[in-house]
Design a protein around this motif. Structure first.
Motif, mmCIF file in Angstrom:
data_model
loop_
_atom_site.group_PDB
_atom_site.id
_atom_site.type_symbol
_atom_site.label_atom_id
_atom_site.label_comp_id
_atom_site.label_asym_id
_atom_site.label_seq_id
_atom_site.Cartn_x
_atom_site.Cartn_y
_atom_site.Cartn_z
ATOM 1 N N GLU A 157 2.702 24.595 -9.637
ATOM 2 C CA GLU A 157 3.814 23.911 -8.971
ATOM 3 C C GLU A 157 3.331 23.210 -7.702
ATOM 4 O OE1 GLU A 157 7.806 26.374 -9.700
ATOM 5 O OE2 GLU A 157 6.218 27.479 -8.700
ATOM 6 N N ARG A 158 3.923 22.104 -7.406
ATOM 7 C CA ARG A 158 3.666 21.425 -6.136
ATOM 8 C C ARG A 158 4.966 20.782 -5.652
ATOM 9 N NH1 ARG A 158 -0.550 16.757 -7.385
ATOM 10 N NH2 ARG A 158 -1.702 18.519 -8.232
ATOM 11 N N TYR A 159 5.152 20.748 -4.370
ATOM 12 C CA TYR A 159 6.338 20.093 -3.840
ATOM 13 C C TYR A 159 6.018 19.496 -2.481
ATOM 14 C CZ TYR A 159 6.735 25.109 -2.665
ATOM 15 O OH TYR A 159 6.464 26.403 -2.339
ATOM 16 N N GLY A 160 6.849 18.597 -2.058
ATOM 17 C CA GLY A 160 6.558 17.934 -0.791
ATOM 18 C C GLY A 160 7.765 17.222 -0.232
ATOM 19 N N ALA A 161 7.666 16.823 1.037
ATOM 20 C CA ALA A 161 8.732 16.067 1.700
ATOM 21 C C ALA A 161 8.107 15.023 2.608
ATOM 22 C CB ALA A 161 9.623 17.006 2.504
ATOM 23 N N TRP A 162 8.765 13.887 2.705
ATOM 24 C CA TRP A 162 8.285 12.772 3.522
ATOM 25 C C TRP A 162 9.373 12.352 4.505
ATOM 26 C CZ3 TRP A 162 7.625 13.327 -1.632
ATOM 27 C CH2 TRP A 162 6.389 13.080 -2.212
ATOM 28 N N LEU A 163 8.968 11.928 5.682
ATOM 29 C CA LEU A 163 9.890 11.330 6.651
ATOM 30 C C LEU A 163 9.141 10.177 7.316
ATOM 31 C CD1 LEU A 163 12.684 11.620 8.096
ATOM 32 C CD2 LEU A 163 11.493 12.941 9.838
ATOM 33 N N THR A 164 9.736 9.004 7.295
ATOM 34 C CA THR A 164 9.078 7.823 7.852
ATOM 35 C C THR A 164 10.042 7.053 8.756
ATOM 36 O OG1 THR A 164 7.774 7.557 5.852
ATOM 37 C CG2 THR A 164 7.893 5.659 7.287
ATOM 38 N N ALA A 165 9.549 6.655 9.914
ATOM 39 C CA ALA A 165 10.306 5.726 10.769
ATOM 40 C C ALA A 165 9.484 4.447 10.865
ATOM 41 C CB ALA A 165 10.510 6.327 12.150
ATOM 42 N N ASP A 166 10.078 3.360 10.447
ATOM 43 C CA ASP A 166 9.353 2.094 10.325
ATOM 44 C C ASP A 166 10.024 1.043 11.217
ATOM 45 O OD1 ASP A 166 7.783 0.062 9.444
ATOM 46 O OD2 ASP A 166 8.220 0.352 7.308
ATOM 47 N N TRP A 167 9.290 0.528 12.156
ATOM 48 C CA TRP A 167 9.861 -0.456 13.101
ATOM 49 C C TRP A 167 9.126 -1.776 12.942
ATOM 50 C CZ3 TRP A 167 8.065 -1.531 18.590
ATOM 51 C CH2 TRP A 167 8.974 -2.365 19.254
ATOM 52 N N ARG A 168 9.849 -2.815 12.598
ATOM 53 C CA ARG A 168 9.261 -4.158 12.452
ATOM 54 C C ARG A 168 10.088 -5.153 13.256
ATOM 55 N NH1 ARG A 168 7.835 -5.093 6.105
ATOM 56 N NH2 ARG A 168 7.128 -3.006 5.686
ATOM 57 N N PRO A 169 9.867 -5.191 14.566
ATOM 58 C CA PRO A 169 10.661 -6.123 15.384
ATOM 59 C C PRO A 169 10.401 -7.576 15.001
ATOM 60 C CG PRO A 169 8.863 -5.197 16.665
ATOM 61 C CD PRO A 169 8.863 -4.487 15.357
ATOM 62 N N LYS A 170 9.171 -7.867 14.597
ATOM 63 C CA LYS A 170 8.800 -9.210 14.124
ATOM 64 C C LYS A 170 8.062 -9.046 12.798
ATOM 65 C CE LYS A 170 10.156 -11.278 17.892
ATOM 66 N NZ LYS A 170 11.338 -12.138 17.895
ATOM 67 N N ARG A 171 8.011 -10.107 12.024
ATOM 68 C CA ARG A 171 7.357 -10.007 10.722
ATOM 69 C C ARG A 171 5.861 -9.712 10.855
ATOM 70 N NH1 ARG A 171 11.284 -13.498 8.266
ATOM 71 N NH2 ARG A 171 12.295 -12.259 6.676
ATOM 72 N N TYR A 172 5.254 -10.101 11.986
ATOM 73 C CA TYR A 172 3.808 -9.935 12.124
ATOM 74 C C TYR A 172 3.409 -8.596 12.755
ATOM 75 C CZ TYR A 172 4.959 -11.650 16.795
ATOM 76 O OH TYR A 172 5.537 -11.809 18.021
ATOM 77 N N PHE A 173 4.376 -7.783 13.134
ATOM 78 C CA PHE A 173 4.028 -6.507 13.751
ATOM 79 C C PHE A 173 4.823 -5.361 13.118
ATOM 80 C CE2 PHE A 173 4.929 -3.147 16.871
ATOM 81 C CZ PHE A 173 3.631 -2.709 17.101
ATOM 82 N N GLU A 174 4.135 -4.243 12.935
ATOM 83 C CA GLU A 174 4.804 -3.075 12.372
ATOM 84 C C GLU A 174 4.283 -1.821 13.061
ATOM 85 O OE1 GLU A 174 5.548 -1.228 7.973
ATOM 86 O OE2 GLU A 174 3.506 -1.725 8.507
ATOM 87 N N ALA A 175 5.196 -0.926 13.397
ATOM 88 C CA ALA A 175 4.806 0.394 13.897
ATOM 89 C C ALA A 175 5.449 1.435 12.991
ATOM 90 C CB ALA A 175 5.283 0.574 15.334
ATOM 91 N N LEU A 176 4.645 2.410 12.605
ATOM 92 C CA LEU A 176 5.100 3.375 11.605
ATOM 93 C C LEU A 176 4.809 4.786 12.088
ATOM 94 C CD1 LEU A 176 6.023 3.393 8.527
ATOM 95 C CD2 LEU A 176 3.614 3.598 7.995
ATOM 96 N N LEU A 177 5.818 5.643 12.030
ATOM 97 C CA LEU A 177 5.626 7.066 12.314
ATOM 98 C C LEU A 177 5.886 7.816 11.021
ATOM 99 C CD1 LEU A 177 7.559 7.559 15.663
ATOM 100 C CD2 LEU A 177 5.150 8.083 15.307
#
Lengths: 120, 361
Positions: free
Chosen positions: B230-250
């Protein structure tokens, strides 16, 4: 284009105004036309994308005629192919009919609902 | 009307893994070593129930109506391998959800959107002749802020007006009227256009928090009761793209996996837990005259695991450029996990054979 055709019989009081509200659900868009056919003459009562509380006449002015409500729904929702039109007919303060009509949109995105109300 | 590029997504992920594994020693499947992935692969997957499998299915059916779901399930039961993704909310008719109400930015609507965005995914994939892997997962967006894009907003308003106009025209005509077919074609055409704008608007939010969980297991001899590994998992992502050319991801990910590893005390263990916390900041730099972007990012990933061999941190500079359609030149340079902080220097070509998944109607 998918066609949905239904007919209903409605009994209205003489002196109360009949208002019609049409609501398109499932995040779709569309437009509606309301016509009255009486004594072989067709009269357009309303034509709009949103019809909310539009007064189309009184019981006595509509009696003996057939009110045809035609709505064309265009499927624009990326998440669903469902289309739905809710009809609400209100005489004065009394809701005479409230009914949902629904159908899945075909590949060309268009569903035409033709609902005919025979007015007594 | 709904199409997806899920298969392309998995091909990209798989091909990236192939590049990485061609340079580094191939890890044992299911061991904590196999957790060694770049940060972008920790993003909440589109179909978490399928992402948790070692072997991704080649095609994912997407059902958007109850009838289509029934057909897809029946077809799946007859076949050997099978993958399905479905948004339960949209399987059903919603008479009260008007276009205006859906776009309303009220708190109640934002909460309702969490339910609307729930995606359920599942798959059965043959591992060997006698063993199969099965998985099921759930994903949703907890919070999102749409991008304020004047061009997109202008196009949306233009196509809304066109759809409204042609819908009224068709409503006022009969099949015998001249111009009826042209009016129908126009309504369809602008419906297509409006949907494309809505998809673009949805797929590129300015800020989005996504959550997913999945559970997978292996079963021998097609006996669903005989579960193992058995395997299990969980993901949480915060994705900020104020402009199309920049992205910050937690990102935060927790996984529980079967393993053949050992503890720090040298004892054999059958399962491992790993928690990844990470950050990535990246730029898309347009390449003049090529209509392609050059992607540069810096990522930091901290792994907490009960196996010290894979715990630690990873700091990497990642670069990626699409040299031609579907072919990417990729590079990763930095410091990897492990007690000796090995240096990572990977350069590879990534092939993304993107094809659309089928849709049952």
């Amino acid at each position: 284009m998918k066609e949905v055709a239904e007919s209903r019989v409605v009994t209205l009081p003489d002196d109360q105004p009949l208002s019609v509200t049409l609501r398109i659900g499932n995040v779709q868009r569309g437009g509606s036309i309301i016509r009255l056919q009486r004594n072989g003459v067709s009269t357009q009562l309303a034509r709009a994308n949103e019809i909310t509380g539009v007064i189309v006449g009184t019981g006595s002015s509509l009696r003996g005629g057939v009110m045809q409500v035609i709505t064309v729904v265009v499927d624009v929702n990326p998440d669903s192919n469902w289309t739905n039109v809710t009809h609400q007919l209100t005489a004065g303060n009394q809701v005479v009919i409230r009914e949902d009509f629904h159908e899945e949109a075909p590949d060309d995105r268009l569903v035409r609902y033709t609902i005919s109300y025979t007015i007594n | 009307m709904k199409t997806t590029l899920l298969t392309g997504f998995f091909c990209l992920v798989s091909s990236w893994a192939a590049v990485a594994q061609s340079v580094a020693p191939a890890p044992t499947v299911g061991s904590p070593e196999s957790l060694k992935v770049v940060l972008k692969n920790l993003r909440v997957p589109i179909s978490p129930g399928i992402a948790l499998l070692d072997k991704a299915p080649t095609n994912i059916e997407r059902a958007s109506t109850p009838h289509a779901l029934g057909v897809t399930l029946l077809n799946g039961l007859q076949g050997k391998d099978f993958a399905l993704a479905v948004a339960p909310y949209w399987l059903f008719n919603h008479p009260g959800l008007t276009y205006a109400k859906y776009r309303d930015a009220t708190f109640a609507n934002r909460v309702a959107q969490i339910v609307r965005d729930v995606d359920v995914s599942g798959a059965v994939v043959s591992a060997t002749d006698s063993t199969s892997n099965a998985a099921v997962g759930l994903r949703t967006n907890l919070f999102r802020i749409a991008r304020k894009d004047p061009l997109n907003a202008t196009l949306r308003k233009k196509y809304e007006a066109k759809v409204d106009f042609w819908a009224l025209e068709v409503a006022g005509m009969t099949a015998a009227d001249p111009g009826f077919n042209a009016a129908k074609d126009s309504a369809t055409h602008y419906g297509d256009k409006l949907q494309q704008v809505l998809v673009a608007e949805y797929n590129e939010p300015a800020f989005q928090v996504s959550l997913a969980g999945a559970y997978a297991y292996q079963y021998p001899d097609r006996d669903l009761r005989a579960r193992k590994s058995e395997r299990y998992g969980a993901w949480l992502t915060a994705d900020w793209r104020p402009k199309r050319y920049f992205e910050a991801l937690l990102v935060a990910r927790w996984q529980h996996l079967p393993t053949a590893g050992t503890t720090a005390q040298g004892e054999a263990k059958s399962t491992a837990d790993a928690v990844d916390l990470g950050f990535r900041g990246g730029f898309n730099i347009p390449l003049p005259g090529l209509q392609r972007d050059w992607y540069l990012s810096l990522e930091y990933l901290r792994r907490f695991a009960d196996d010290k061999a894979v715990a630690g941190k990873r700091v990497a500079f990642v670069t990626e450029a699409e040299v031609t359609d579907g072919i990417y030149l990729t590079g990763t340079f930095g410091e990897d996990f492990g007690p000796k902080h090995p240096v990572v220097a990977l350069l590879g070509i990534n092939f993304g054979f993107a094809t659309q998944s089928q849709q049952a109607r």
